[in-house]
Design an enzyme around this catalytic site. Structure first.
Site, PDB file in Angstrom:
ATOM      1  N   SER A 185       0.482   8.987  -0.565  1.00  0.00           N
ATOM      2  CA  SER A 185      -0.861   8.464  -0.853  1.00  0.00           C
ATOM      3  C   SER A 185      -1.791   8.962   0.239  1.00  0.00           C
ATOM      4  O   SER A 185      -1.340   9.310   1.341  1.00  0.00           O
ATOM      5  CB  SER A 185      -0.809   6.930  -0.807  1.00  0.00           C
ATOM      6  OG  SER A 185      -2.103   6.381  -0.649  1.00  0.00           O
TER       7      SER A 185
ATOM      8  N   TYR B 100       1.306  -1.468   2.541  1.00  0.00           N
ATOM      9  CA  TYR B 100       1.267  -0.275   1.677  1.00  0.00           C
ATOM     10  C   TYR B 100       1.082   0.984   2.516  1.00  0.00           C
ATOM     11  O   TYR B 100       1.783   1.989   2.323  1.00  0.00           O
ATOM     12  CB  TYR B 100       0.121  -0.438   0.670  1.00  0.00           C
ATOM     13  CG  TYR B 100      -0.034   0.707  -0.294  1.00  0.00           C
ATOM     14  CD1 TYR B 100       0.733   0.777  -1.447  1.00  0.00           C
ATOM     15  CD2 TYR B 100      -0.961   1.720  -0.061  1.00  0.00           C
ATOM     16  CE1 TYR B 100       0.584   1.828  -2.341  1.00  0.00           C
ATOM     17  CE2 TYR B 100      -1.113   2.768  -0.949  1.00  0.00           C
ATOM     18  CZ  TYR B 100      -0.342   2.820  -2.090  1.00  0.00           C
ATOM     19  OH  TYR B 100      -0.492   3.862  -2.969  1.00  0.00           O
TER      20      TYR B 100
END
Ligand code: ADP
Length: 252
Positions: A141, A154
């Site tokens: 990501s 995350y």
């Protein structure tokens, strides 16, 4: 581009994984599609088959090693070999300050995003070595490069994905397996749609869009095209790369 290659795609029940399944099949790959979302992954397999491709669907939780082992065994039983893998299964951030995260929150996101990628790689590399090697692409990501509030668990999980990608890439001479990561910005997937609907996130929408200088969020295909290249022999000299697919997000 991928003719004759057998490829596993995790997280292929929707979004990026589904787009990848359609693109990889079009490029000639034989697919083993896996997702926790059983109906979603079956639907993807049906879409591939309808388009003239070859795909089998399997329900899996990537954080459970026995299920990962069974997935790789099923691939070898069905197709006789494994040439590539796109480890794309993942979950979104929980939307809490770090001080409010519970240990269960931490484990839920890291068990799937980080441990899941590790377990898949471990067993995929073992299988690929048997037939001379292969290529792996992991979905990290933009949050493997930069962070923002309310997503500490995350951000940590996606940094871990790049870490294990680089670690395995350094072993390529021994394993014959190239390993790279794609780092998507905000992509229009069911995962993001869910996030956008959450009352906590809505006030931050404009700020998130402004972080993408290309003026839009990404589409699943934007990421799938890069993954397809990284799994093909055209990227034979690309190894250990963490490639941003984020419209310039991390360049800001
Ligand atoms: P993206 O397309 O950005 O990867 P999605 O939410 O559309 O985002 O896709 C993530 C996929 O990962 C979903 O299809 C979801 O069902 C799958 N997934 C989430 N957790 C697991 C898990 N533990 N094991 C396997 N697949 C999972």
């Amino acid at each position: 581009m991928l003719a004759g290659k057998t490829i596993i795609i995790t997280g292929s029940g929707s979004g990026i994984g589904r787009a990848a399944a359609l693109l990889f099949a079009e490029a000639g790959a034989r697919l083993l599609l896996a997702d926790q979302n059983e109906s979603g992954v079956q639907e993807t397999a049906a879409m591939v088959t309808d388009a003239g491709g070859k795909a089998l669907a399997r329900k899996i939780d990537v954080s459970k090693e026995v299920e990962v082992v069974a997935l790789v065994e099923a691939t070898l039983e069905t197709y006789g070999r494994l040439d590539g893998a796109f480890n794309n299964a993942g979950v979104q951030m929980i939307n809490k300050l770090v001080e409010d995260l519970t240990i269960e929150d931490w484990h839920r996101v890291n068990d799937i995003n980080a441990t899941g990628v590790f377990l898949c790689m471990k067993h995929q590399i073992k299988a690929m070595r048997k037939t001379g090697g292969g290529a792996i692409v992991n979905t990290a990501s933009a949050n493997a490069s930069v962070a923002q509030p309310y997503s500490g668990e995350y951000v940590a999980s996606k940094h871990a994905v790049v870490g294990i990608t680089r670690g395995a890439a350094t072993e390529a001479l021994e394993t014959g397996v190239r390993v790279n990561a794609v780092l998507p910005g905000m992509i229009n997937t069911p995962m993001i749609a869910g996030l956008l609907e959450s009352p906590e996130f809505r006030p931050r929408y404009a700020a998130a869009l402004a972080r993408h200088p290309i003026g839009r969020f990404g589409e699943p295909e934007d990421v799938a095209y890069v993954a397809r290249f990284l799994l093909s022999d055209q990227s034979a000299f690309v190894n250990g790369a963490a490639i941003a697919v984020d419209g310039g997000y991390t360049a800001c």
